[in-house]
Every structure is written in C-alpha cells, then in structure tokens.
Design a protein around this motif. Structure first.
Motif, PDB file in Angstrom:
ATOM      1  N   ASN A 297       7.799  -5.176   8.216  1.00  0.00           N
ATOM      2  CA  ASN A 297       7.076  -4.307   7.297  1.00  0.00           C
ATOM      3  C   ASN A 297       7.206  -4.763   5.849  1.00  0.00           C
ATOM      4  OD1 ASN A 297       8.190  -1.936   9.555  1.00  0.00           O
ATOM      5  ND2 ASN A 297       6.019  -2.254   9.241  1.00  0.00           N
ATOM      6  N   GLY A 298       8.385  -5.223   5.460  1.00  0.00           N
ATOM      7  CA  GLY A 298       8.542  -5.730   4.101  1.00  0.00           C
ATOM      8  C   GLY A 298       7.665  -6.947   3.848  1.00  0.00           C
ATOM      9  N   SER A 299       7.616  -7.850   4.822  1.00  0.00           N
ATOM     10  CA  SER A 299       6.739  -9.021   4.692  1.00  0.00           C
ATOM     11  C   SER A 299       5.278  -8.611   4.690  1.00  0.00           C
ATOM     12  CB  SER A 299       7.004  -9.994   5.846  1.00  0.00           C
ATOM     13  OG  SER A 299       8.318 -10.491   5.803  1.00  0.00           O
ATOM     14  N   HIS A 300       4.927  -7.650   5.546  1.00  0.00           N
ATOM     15  CA  HIS A 300       3.546  -7.182   5.642  1.00  0.00           C
ATOM     16  C   HIS A 300       3.071  -6.610   4.304  1.00  0.00           C
ATOM     17  CE1 HIS A 300       1.360  -6.225   9.685  1.00  0.00           C
ATOM     18  NE2 HIS A 300       0.998  -7.370   9.161  1.00  0.00           N
ATOM     19  N   SER A 301       3.881  -5.766   3.683  1.00  0.00           N
ATOM     20  CA  SER A 301       3.492  -5.180   2.407  1.00  0.00           C
ATOM     21  C   SER A 301       3.374  -6.250   1.326  1.00  0.00           C
ATOM     22  CB  SER A 301       4.495  -4.105   1.990  1.00  0.00           C
ATOM     23  OG  SER A 301       4.355  -2.949   2.797  1.00  0.00           O
ATOM     24  N   THR A 302       4.308  -7.183   1.304  1.00  0.00           N
ATOM     25  CA  THR A 302       4.245  -8.276   0.331  1.00  0.00           C
ATOM     26  C   THR A 302       2.967  -9.081   0.515  1.00  0.00           C
ATOM     27  OG1 THR A 302       6.667  -8.385   0.265  1.00  0.00           O
ATOM     28  CG2 THR A 302       5.452 -10.316  -0.520  1.00  0.00           C
ATOM     29  N   LEU A 303       2.640  -9.408   1.766  1.00  0.00           N
ATOM     30  CA  LEU A 303       1.396 -10.123   2.052  1.00  0.00           C
ATOM     31  C   LEU A 303       0.173  -9.307   1.671  1.00  0.00           C
ATOM     32  CD1 LEU A 303       2.178 -11.654   5.563  1.00  0.00           C
ATOM     33  CD2 LEU A 303       1.636 -12.954   3.498  1.00  0.00           C
ATOM     34  N   ALA A 304       0.232  -7.994   1.909  1.00  0.00           N
ATOM     35  CA  ALA A 304      -0.933  -7.149   1.650  1.00  0.00           C
ATOM     36  C   ALA A 304      -1.283  -7.129   0.170  1.00  0.00           C
ATOM     37  CB  ALA A 304      -0.670  -5.738   2.161  1.00  0.00           C
ATOM     38  N   HIS A 366      -6.447  -7.891  10.709  1.00  0.00           N
ATOM     39  CA  HIS A 366      -5.681  -6.839  10.048  1.00  0.00           C
ATOM     40  C   HIS A 366      -5.895  -6.966   8.548  1.00  0.00           C
ATOM     41  CE1 HIS A 366      -1.740  -4.303  10.405  1.00  0.00           C
ATOM     42  NE2 HIS A 366      -2.780  -3.601  10.032  1.00  0.00           N
ATOM     43  N   ARG A 367      -6.641  -6.044   7.974  1.00  0.00           N
ATOM     44  CA  ARG A 367      -7.051  -6.145   6.580  1.00  0.00           C
ATOM     45  C   ARG A 367      -5.876  -5.878   5.632  1.00  0.00           C
ATOM     46  NH1 ARG A 367     -11.769  -2.184   5.615  1.00  0.00           N
ATOM     47  NH2 ARG A 367     -11.930  -3.306   3.616  1.00  0.00           N
ATOM     48  N   THR A 368      -5.776  -6.701   4.609  1.00  0.00           N
ATOM     49  CA  THR A 368      -4.739  -6.494   3.597  1.00  0.00           C
ATOM     50  C   THR A 368      -4.900  -5.125   2.945  1.00  0.00           C
ATOM     51  OG1 THR A 368      -6.142  -7.726   2.033  1.00  0.00           O
ATOM     52  CG2 THR A 368      -4.361  -8.940   3.121  1.00  0.00           C
ATOM     53  N   TRP A 369      -6.136  -4.685   2.748  1.00  0.00           N
ATOM     54  CA  TRP A 369      -6.383  -3.373   2.134  1.00  0.00           C
ATOM     55  C   TRP A 369      -5.817  -2.246   2.990  1.00  0.00           C
ATOM     56  CZ3 TRP A 369      -9.494   0.693   3.976  1.00  0.00           C
ATOM     57  CH2 TRP A 369      -9.689   1.739   3.077  1.00  0.00           C
ATOM     58  N   GLN A 370      -5.926  -2.365   4.307  1.00  0.00           N
ATOM     59  CA  GLN A 370      -5.395  -1.320   5.189  1.00  0.00           C
ATOM     60  C   GLN A 370      -3.879  -1.229   5.073  1.00  0.00           C
ATOM     61  OE1 GLN A 370      -5.845  -2.013   9.399  1.00  0.00           O
ATOM     62  NE2 GLN A 370      -5.014  -0.033   9.960  1.00  0.00           N
ATOM     63  N   ILE A 371      -3.201  -2.369   5.096  1.00  0.00           N
ATOM     64  CA  ILE A 371      -1.734  -2.378   5.015  1.00  0.00           C
ATOM     65  C   ILE A 371      -1.262  -1.878   3.652  1.00  0.00           C
ATOM     66  CG2 ILE A 371       0.320  -3.840   5.190  1.00  0.00           C
ATOM     67  CD1 ILE A 371      -1.503  -5.775   6.848  1.00  0.00           C
ATOM     68  N   ALA A 372      -2.091  -2.083   2.620  1.00  0.00           N
ATOM     69  CA  ALA A 372      -1.715  -1.699   1.260  1.00  0.00           C
ATOM     70  C   ALA A 372      -1.735  -0.191   1.028  1.00  0.00           C
ATOM     71  CB  ALA A 372      -2.646  -2.379   0.254  1.00  0.00           C
ATOM     72  N   ASP A 374      -0.885   3.741   0.906  1.00  0.00           N
ATOM     73  CA  ASP A 374       0.314   4.586   0.850  1.00  0.00           C
ATOM     74  C   ASP A 374       1.554   3.831   0.404  1.00  0.00           C
ATOM     75  OD1 ASP A 374      -1.308   6.623   1.836  1.00  0.00           O
ATOM     76  OD2 ASP A 374      -0.736   6.247   3.919  1.00  0.00           O
ATOM     77  N   GLY A 375       1.366   2.888  -0.511  1.00  0.00           N
ATOM     78  CA  GLY A 375       2.499   2.072  -0.949  1.00  0.00           C
ATOM     79  C   GLY A 375       3.618   2.869  -1.582  1.00  0.00           C
ATOM     80  N   SER A 376       3.298   3.965  -2.262  1.00  0.00           N
ATOM     81  CA  SER A 376       4.355   4.761  -2.887  1.00  0.00           C
ATOM     82  C   SER A 376       5.326   5.316  -1.859  1.00  0.00           C
ATOM     83  CB  SER A 376       3.748   5.909  -3.699  1.00  0.00           C
ATOM     84  OG  SER A 376       3.109   6.854  -2.844  1.00  0.00           O
ATOM     85  N   GLN A 377       4.835   5.531  -0.648  1.00  0.00           N
ATOM     86  CA  GLN A 377       5.679   6.055   0.429  1.00  0.00           C
ATOM     87  C   GLN A 377       6.407   4.938   1.181  1.00  0.00           C
ATOM     88  OE1 GLN A 377       5.314   9.737   0.676  1.00  0.00           O
ATOM     89  NE2 GLN A 377       4.400   9.033  -1.240  1.00  0.00           N
ATOM     90  N   LYS A 378       5.864   3.725   1.115  1.00  0.00           N
ATOM     91  CA  LYS A 378       6.391   2.619   1.915  1.00  0.00           C
ATOM     92  C   LYS A 378       7.421   1.759   1.181  1.00  0.00           C
ATOM     93  CE  LYS A 378       2.114   2.126   4.617  1.00  0.00           C
ATOM     94  NZ  LYS A 378       0.910   1.292   4.841  1.00  0.00           N
ATOM     95  N   LEU A 379       7.244   1.588  -0.143  1.00  0.00           N
ATOM     96  CA  LEU A 379       8.129   0.676  -0.868  1.00  0.00           C
ATOM     97  C   LEU A 379       9.608   0.988  -0.695  1.00  0.00           C
ATOM     98  CD1 LEU A 379       6.599  -0.163  -4.360  1.00  0.00           C
ATOM     99  CD2 LEU A 379       6.555  -1.516  -2.285  1.00  0.00           C
TER     100      LEU A 379
END
Length: 492
Positions: A297-304, A366-372, A374-379
């Motif tokens: 998940n950390g890598s996914h968010s960074t990539l997104a 898997h779209r980068t926009w989709q993974i991006a 709710d970032g405030s909840q994921k970081l």
C-alpha cells in the motif's frame, strides 16, 4: 442484445466459466457485510463462495451504506456476478453466488438491522475504506464530532455510519439475549481489529456505559490482512466479459491472480472454514499487516501520486518507466524492509519480487487516480508509520518523504500542466483551501498541510528531519516535475 445474468440462465454459460458448486437455494445467512464494493466481491466473497459447497450456513447479505449503484446493477441478476482474473496469460472467468442479496442501507435501515440481529448471523465484516470508520486516522480514536456519529448518537434507530449500525444491532441483540456477532474488519487500517474495537467501544460508551462495557468485554474483533489488487470496472471490461459469457453482467469485477487473507482466529460463535479456500489463520496478524500496508500500500500510494503527476494513467504505465521501478525497489528494500519484523519462514524477498511483477501487470488497468483517492485517510497507515520508525532509528526517509510531498502536490487540485485534478477525499475542500492560500510556495504549502493534525499528528510537524525532507522534495516537484524528480533520485 444479450440476455441478463440470473440464476435461471447459468446453465447456458460456456463450459470454461466456473460457477457455484452448491445449490444457492439451500444457503442461509451467516455473514452481514458492510461496504459491498469491488474489493469485497473479488476477495472475501470469493473465499466464502469456495466453502459454501461444504457448509451452506455462511451466505452473505451485503449492504451499501451510501450508493445504490451495486444494488441497482445486481438486484435484477439475483446478486450473481462475474470475477475476471486477468494476467499476461489471459483471462479466467468465474461466477460467484455467495452474496444472497444486497441492501441499500439509507433506504432500509430496519431491514439491515433486522438481519444483523438474526441469531444465525455470527459475523459482521467490513470493507468501508479508512474513512468509513469515522475515526481520527492519526490516533485511531472515534471522531466524536463526525456528522454521521453525531447523527447516529441522536437517532440510533436510523443510523448512517458503520459504527452506528453495528452498535445498534449489538444493543438489540443484547436486549434479546442473542450472543454478539464477531466484527471482522477487512480494511487497510493498522491493527484493524484493535482500531475497530476502539471505535466501537467508545461509540457504545456514548450510547450507554453498560453497552460500552458489553462491547469491550464480549465482542470479538480479530485483526486481518487482506491483499488483492482490484481496479475499478470499466465499460470495456463489461463489454469484453459479456461477449465471453454470451450473457450481460451489469457489474463484474476484474482482479489479479494473487490473493491473500491472513486472519486472527478469534470467532466465539464460529466461522467458515476459509482456510480450505487458502486463507491463513494466525495468532497475531500484525507482522503481516505491516508487511502489506508498508510494502504494497505504501508503494501503491507513492506510485499513484507521482505517477499521476508524471502523466501516467495506470500503475502498469508508471512501472514501465525504469526510474519508477528503481524508486519502488529502493523504497521497499532500503526504507521499508528494515522496519518489518516477520515471523520465521516469511520470505520478504519473494514477496517484494512478486509485488514488482504485480505492479507491472499490463492486463490490470489500475488507474493512479483511483489509488490516489482518500489520501488523507491513507497516509498515516501507508507511509507515516514507516516514517516514524525510520526517524526513531535515525535513518533515511528520502523516498518516503517524496511520496508525502507528491500527495501534497496532488491535493492542490492542479496538475503540472495547469489542468484540474479531481481530488476525491473527505478533506478535499479543506486541503484545497489551504493549498490556495499557500500558492506555489513549497514552504508555505508544506507548512499549511503539516498543521493538519488528523493526518500528521503532533510529533511529525515538530521534527525538522521530516519537515525538511518533505519540503525539499516538494520544491523539486514544483521546479522539476515528477518525472525528473524521480529520475534524479540516487540508486540504492
């Protein structure tokens, strides 16, 4: 025009399409699932579908707490749907029938509460995403000022939130002398079982101190780790799958071959034999949870965030750029792996190698926009926990800080070409207001966003090693752009 998928038409599917190996009419409800999104339908529902032939007591009644879209798509096809497993080798299709019916909670609170109160229901599971817990992501505590929490405490019989439904159902079960169900979180939260227990116990205490003690002492909340990449279904997916089936499926789900489910085995009222479908039951899920949250998940968010800013539509597109592969390999090997403490026999090297191949899977759009979203909840879960561990050890956070900076750049709502970004986040309006005030100054933007305590807590904004690294990364993103910034990163 293709006929619509339904129980009556499954015999007409091509022989290559797998279908339920049990009589759906014999299935009874044992699980209520809150949050009937694509991930649940590609993950927990598939595991459950695999065990119903041996034990039909574990059918699922699924509930949408917000949108009626899934109900509208699947109600007329008897809640059946197709799971498409895509890889470079091709596409495998199977029909899943574990979901008996879907309830749209805002339309039918009484119906959902009645099902949750049924003594045959022994598990209530959740995939409501991080924001669905109405909690403070930085601390895990219930956000008592959340509008849905305020509403549900005032109007307990017509709840809106997942905690509101769960606590009202538990209250009714207690009043009727019905044993409590197990609450099974399947969301990407740190110690998700402990987090949901903390949220539910506090919510129950606010309803009634005796109910709070009952929840704290009698309700089991095992932690889990779930892993499967499930992109949003596109119209192209629907058309392709419909042609392969010869039948219209209004909402199939598309996923990858890899799937993993690690669960703490604490189910006082019983559970399905999910281990026969590949789930792993353990005493303590925390090491596996950290592994997945931080590596995948950390890598996914960074990539997104970086991939979106660089103009890449999907994760596979992003990973076709060798500089991004080097970034993620370095993030995992140098900055994340030293923070993990796995049990004997866990093969982190193979897991990381598999992650790189999964991210590169061109069949999975898997779209980068989709993974991006709710970032405030994921970081806090995906990146900041690792940051804290690295700072505690006095070691590098260069790649982690770049991921955080990319989120900051993303939530300004304007991309590198001046085009608008559709930022989907429960805090989007507040974040955009802060960004607009800061202008294009990296120092001002970083300072404004560091002050959002719900994300960064009280400690990180006071640590100059963190704030300096993120601010410098943000400067580079403004001055050089995402592609050049990633390309200029030193190797491992």
């Amino acid at each position: 025009m293709l006929p619509r998928l339904s129980n009556a038409i499954t015999d007409h599917l091509p022989p290559s399409v797998r279908r339920p190996r049990y009589d759906r009419r014999a299935v009874t409800t044992g699980i209520v699932h809150l949050g009937v999104g694509a991930f649940h339908r590609a993950h927990q529902a598939v595991y459950t579908d695999d065990v119903l032939a041996q034990d039909p007591r574990w059918g699922i009644v699924a509930a949408s707490l917000r949108s009626p879209e899934t109900y509208d798509a699947l109600a007329s096809q008897d809640s059946l749907y197709t799971v498409s497993v895509r890889s470079q080798a091709g596409e495998d299709l199977r029909l899943v029938g574990a979901i008996q019916r879907i309830i749209v909670a805002p339309r039918a609170q009484d119906d959902l509460l009645d099902v949750m109160t049924d003594p045959r229901v022994r598990i209530v599971s959740l995939t409501v995403t991080e924001k669905g817990y109405c909690h403070d992501p930085a601390t895990g505590a219930l956000n008592e000022a959340h509008p849905d929490v305020v509403h549900d405490l005032t109007h307990p019989a017509i709840p809106r939130s997942a905690p509101g439904f769960i606590i009202e159902a538990l209250r009714r079960r207690q009043a009727k002398g019905v044993l409590p169900f197990t609450v099974l979180s399947c969301d990407n939260l740190p110690s998700n079982g402990q987090t949901v227990r903390q949220v539910l116990t506090r919510f129950a205490e606010l309803v009634n101190p005796d109910l709070g003690r009952f929840v704290a002492n009698e309700v089991s909340c095992p932690s889990t780790m779930v892993d499967r990449i499930v992109p949003a279904t596109t119209d192209q997916d629907r058309a392709r799958i419909g042609e392969a089936l010869g039948i219209e499926d209004a909402w199939p789900v598309v996923t990858e071959p890899f799937t993993q489910w690690v669960i703490e085995d604490r189910f006082p009222q019983g559970r399905p034999a999910w281990e026969t479908a590949g789930a792993e039951f353990v005493v303590d899920v925390e090491p596996y949870e950290h592994m997945k949250l931080r590596l995948l998940n950390g890598s996914h968010s960074t990539l997104a965030y970086l991939g979106y800013l660089a103009g890449y539509e999907t994760v596979a597109d992003t990973m076709a750029d060798p500089a991004f592969v080097r970034l993620i390999e370095g993030l995992m090997d140098v900055e994340v792996t030293p923070t993990l403490h796995m049990p004997p026999g866990a093969d982190l090297t193979s897991y990381k190698r598999a992650l790189i191949e999964r991210f590169k899977n061109p069949a999975l759009k898997h779209r980068t926009w989709q993974i991006a979203m709710d970032g405030s909840q994921k970081l806090p879960q995906r990146l900041l926990g690792t940051v804290r561990d690295r700072l505690r050890e006095g070691t590098s956070i260069a790649r982690l800080s770049l991921g955080v900076a990319a989120w900051m750049r993303y939530v300004t709502g304007v991309d590198e070409n001046g085009a608008p970004i559709d930022v989907r986040d429960p805090m989007a309006a507040r974040l955009r207001e802060l960004a607009d005030r800061a202008g294009r100054s990296a120092e001002n933007l970083a300072g404004a966003l560091f002050a959002v305590r719900e994300i960064f807590g009280d400690d990180l904004p006071q640590d100059s090693r963190f704030t300096g690294a993120v601010t410098n990364s943000l400067k580079s993103l403004y001055e050089k752009g995402a592609k050049r910034t990633v390309s200029n990163l030193p190797g491992r």
